[in-house]
Design a protein around this motif. Structure first.
Motif, PDB file in Angstrom:
ATOM      1  N   LYS A 101      -4.723  11.614   3.629  1.00  0.00           N
ATOM      2  CA  LYS A 101      -5.352  11.900   4.915  1.00  0.00           C
ATOM      3  C   LYS A 101      -5.999  10.653   5.498  1.00  0.00           C
ATOM      4  CE  LYS A 101      -8.040  15.584   6.527  1.00  0.00           C
ATOM      5  NZ  LYS A 101      -9.105  16.540   6.233  1.00  0.00           N
ATOM      6  N   SER A 102      -6.551   9.818   4.616  1.00  0.00           N
ATOM      7  CA  SER A 102      -7.218   8.607   5.119  1.00  0.00           C
ATOM      8  C   SER A 102      -6.201   7.598   5.647  1.00  0.00           C
ATOM      9  CB  SER A 102      -8.117   7.991   4.040  1.00  0.00           C
ATOM     10  OG  SER A 102      -7.343   7.327   3.054  1.00  0.00           O
ATOM     11  N   CYS A 103      -4.987   7.612   5.097  1.00  0.00           N
ATOM     12  CA  CYS A 103      -3.922   6.748   5.633  1.00  0.00           C
ATOM     13  C   CYS A 103      -3.499   7.298   6.998  1.00  0.00           C
ATOM     14  CB  CYS A 103      -2.674   6.747   4.752  1.00  0.00           C
ATOM     15  SG  CYS A 103      -2.942   6.546   3.003  1.00  0.00           S
ATOM     16  N   GLY A 104      -3.165   8.606   7.007  1.00  0.00           N
ATOM     17  CA  GLY A 104      -2.647   9.241   8.208  1.00  0.00           C
ATOM     18  C   GLY A 104      -3.652   9.213   9.349  1.00  0.00           C
ATOM     19  N   GLY A 105      -4.926   9.382   9.015  1.00  0.00           N
ATOM     20  CA  GLY A 105      -5.976   9.376  10.034  1.00  0.00           C
ATOM     21  C   GLY A 105      -6.011   8.059  10.781  1.00  0.00           C
ATOM     22  N   CYS A 106      -5.817   6.972  10.078  1.00  0.00           N
ATOM     23  CA  CYS A 106      -5.813   5.667  10.733  1.00  0.00           C
ATOM     24  C   CYS A 106      -4.498   5.447  11.485  1.00  0.00           C
ATOM     25  CB  CYS A 106      -6.042   4.546   9.724  1.00  0.00           C
ATOM     26  SG  CYS A 106      -6.263   2.934  10.521  1.00  0.00           S
ATOM     27  N   HIS A 107      -3.389   5.770  10.843  1.00  0.00           N
ATOM     28  CA  HIS A 107      -2.077   5.521  11.476  1.00  0.00           C
ATOM     29  C   HIS A 107      -1.910   6.282  12.787  1.00  0.00           C
ATOM     30  CE1 HIS A 107      -0.306   4.427   7.282  1.00  0.00           C
ATOM     31  NE2 HIS A 107      -0.952   3.424   7.825  1.00  0.00           N
ATOM     32  N   THR A 157       0.848  -1.201   0.000  1.00  0.00           N
ATOM     33  CA  THR A 157       0.000   0.000   0.000  1.00  0.00           C
ATOM     34  C   THR A 157       0.878   1.243   0.000  1.00  0.00           C
ATOM     35  OG1 THR A 157      -1.621  -1.231   1.299  1.00  0.00           O
ATOM     36  CG2 THR A 157      -1.896   1.162   1.220  1.00  0.00           C
ATOM     37  N   GLY A 158       1.913   1.227   0.834  1.00  0.00           N
ATOM     38  CA  GLY A 158       2.827   2.365   0.913  1.00  0.00           C
ATOM     39  C   GLY A 158       3.562   2.586  -0.397  1.00  0.00           C
ATOM     40  N   LYS A 159       4.025   1.496  -0.991  1.00  0.00           N
ATOM     41  CA  LYS A 159       4.798   1.579  -2.231  1.00  0.00           C
ATOM     42  C   LYS A 159       3.926   2.151  -3.363  1.00  0.00           C
ATOM     43  CE  LYS A 159       7.701  -1.428  -5.012  1.00  0.00           C
ATOM     44  NZ  LYS A 159       7.151  -2.496  -5.832  1.00  0.00           N
ATOM     45  N   ASN A 160       2.694   1.678  -3.444  1.00  0.00           N
ATOM     46  CA  ASN A 160       1.819   2.115  -4.537  1.00  0.00           C
ATOM     47  C   ASN A 160       1.295   3.527  -4.334  1.00  0.00           C
ATOM     48  OD1 ASN A 160       1.256  -0.128  -6.685  1.00  0.00           O
ATOM     49  ND2 ASN A 160       1.607  -1.131  -4.732  1.00  0.00           N
ATOM     50  N   THR A 161       1.107   3.916  -3.075  1.00  0.00           N
ATOM     51  CA  THR A 161       0.735   5.305  -2.807  1.00  0.00           C
ATOM     52  C   THR A 161       1.923   6.201  -3.145  1.00  0.00           C
ATOM     53  OG1 THR A 161      -0.705   4.544  -1.039  1.00  0.00           O
ATOM     54  CG2 THR A 161      -0.184   6.885  -1.060  1.00  0.00           C
ATOM     55  N   PHE A 203     -11.823   1.946  14.426  1.00  0.00           N
ATOM     56  CA  PHE A 203     -10.935   1.383  13.398  1.00  0.00           C
ATOM     57  C   PHE A 203     -11.733   1.111  12.120  1.00  0.00           C
ATOM     58  CE2 PHE A 203      -8.520  -2.246  11.506  1.00  0.00           C
ATOM     59  CZ  PHE A 203      -7.314  -1.593  11.323  1.00  0.00           C
ATOM     60  N   ASP A 204     -12.906   0.499  12.290  1.00  0.00           N
ATOM     61  CA  ASP A 204     -13.755   0.195  11.129  1.00  0.00           C
ATOM     62  C   ASP A 204     -14.182   1.474  10.407  1.00  0.00           C
ATOM     63  OD1 ASP A 204     -13.494  -2.475  11.650  1.00  0.00           O
ATOM     64  OD2 ASP A 204     -15.463  -2.726  12.588  1.00  0.00           O
ATOM     65  N   ALA A 205     -14.405   2.554  11.173  1.00  0.00           N
ATOM     66  CA  ALA A 205     -14.787   3.831  10.553  1.00  0.00           C
ATOM     67  C   ALA A 205     -13.637   4.344   9.676  1.00  0.00           C
ATOM     68  CB  ALA A 205     -15.141   4.853  11.628  1.00  0.00           C
ATOM     69  N   HIS A 206     -12.398   4.127  10.133  1.00  0.00           N
ATOM     70  CA  HIS A 206     -11.235   4.545   9.325  1.00  0.00           C
ATOM     71  C   HIS A 206     -11.117   3.687   8.065  1.00  0.00           C
ATOM     72  CE1 HIS A 206      -9.382   7.758  11.593  1.00  0.00           C
ATOM     73  NE2 HIS A 206      -9.740   7.129  12.688  1.00  0.00           N
ATOM     74  N   ILE A 207     -11.465   2.424   8.167  1.00  0.00           N
ATOM     75  CA  ILE A 207     -11.458   1.566   6.970  1.00  0.00           C
ATOM     76  C   ILE A 207     -12.476   2.112   5.964  1.00  0.00           C
ATOM     77  CG2 ILE A 207     -11.958  -0.735   6.047  1.00  0.00           C
ATOM     78  CD1 ILE A 207     -11.000  -1.913   8.697  1.00  0.00           C
ATOM     79  N   ALA A 208     -13.645   2.508   6.467  1.00  0.00           N
ATOM     80  CA  ALA A 208     -14.700   3.035   5.579  1.00  0.00           C
ATOM     81  C   ALA A 208     -14.239   4.329   4.904  1.00  0.00           C
ATOM     82  CB  ALA A 208     -15.979   3.259   6.379  1.00  0.00           C
ATOM     83  N   THR A 209     -13.574   5.213   5.662  1.00  0.00           N
ATOM     84  CA  THR A 209     -13.072   6.478   5.097  1.00  0.00           C
ATOM     85  C   THR A 209     -12.049   6.193   3.999  1.00  0.00           C
ATOM     86  OG1 THR A 209     -13.359   7.531   7.240  1.00  0.00           O
ATOM     87  CG2 THR A 209     -11.941   8.670   5.669  1.00  0.00           C
TER      88      THR A 209
END
Ligand code: HEC
Length: 148
Positions: A134-140, A35-39, A101-107
């Motif tokens: 932002k959706s990556c960072g929000g979860c991390h 995911t990181g590589k492709n982003t 956590f699930d809410a972040h998956i949805a975002t």
């Protein structure tokens, strides 16, 4: 002669459980690294380090879609508290604050879908990548721990 066999069997079962946990951890790390590589490939185009290339965009977004599909089962309960020899590990909050956590998956899933629907050229790429990031960072921020 029955007892040694049982003991060996229990030991093997125990080892099986440990290696299944390690497999789950490795799997989560492999998915997140991809995911990181492709982003990163998308960000490189936004920064002008690489020319815009629709095939790369499509391939990267396909990997992110795969991540979105895998995320709901990527962190099984058995992984909780498991030490990681990697730089990053999952916070216990992944399981303790499951709804969040699930809410972040949805975002994240929505950001990927929006990116897929909108990115056609460098301008739309530039417009879509911030929400994605932002959706990556929000979860991390809450759910990923970096080794100190
Ligand atoms: C719903 C939560 C969530 C989302 C969304 C998410 N991640 Fe992660 N990510 C995690 C967790 C938890 C970890 C720590 C566990 C691990 O390393 O696998 C992690 C780890 C990582 C790592 C470190 C992998 C390693 O082990 O070295 C990278 C890189 C990463 N994520 C990139 C991304 C990128 C880029 C995005 C967005 C495109 C993203 N992640 C979206 C939860 C998420």
């Amino acid at each position: 002669m029955i007892r040694p066999v049982i003991v060996a069997g229990v030991l093997l079962l125990g080892l099986g459980a440990v290696s299944a946990q390690q497999d789950a951890l490795k799997n989560a790390q492999t998915v997140m690294k991809a995911t990181g590589k492709n982003t990163g490939a998308l960000v490189a185009m936004v920064k002008g380090e690489k020319p815009y290339d629709q095939a790369t965009v499509d391939a990267s977004l396909a990997v992110l879609e795969e991540t979105a599909r895998k995320l709901p089962t990527l962190f099984p309960e058995s992984m909780k508290g498991q030490p990681s020899d990697d730089d990053y590990s999952a916070s216990p909050k992944v399981w303790d604050n499951k709804a969040d956590f699930d809410a972040h998956i949805a975002t994240f899933t929505k950001a990927v879908a929006d990116a897929k629907a909108s990115i056609k050229n460098i301008d739309t790429l530039k417009a879509a990548v911030p929400a994605l990031g932002k959706s990556c960072g929000g979860c991390h921020e809450t759910f990923r721990i970096k080794k100190g």
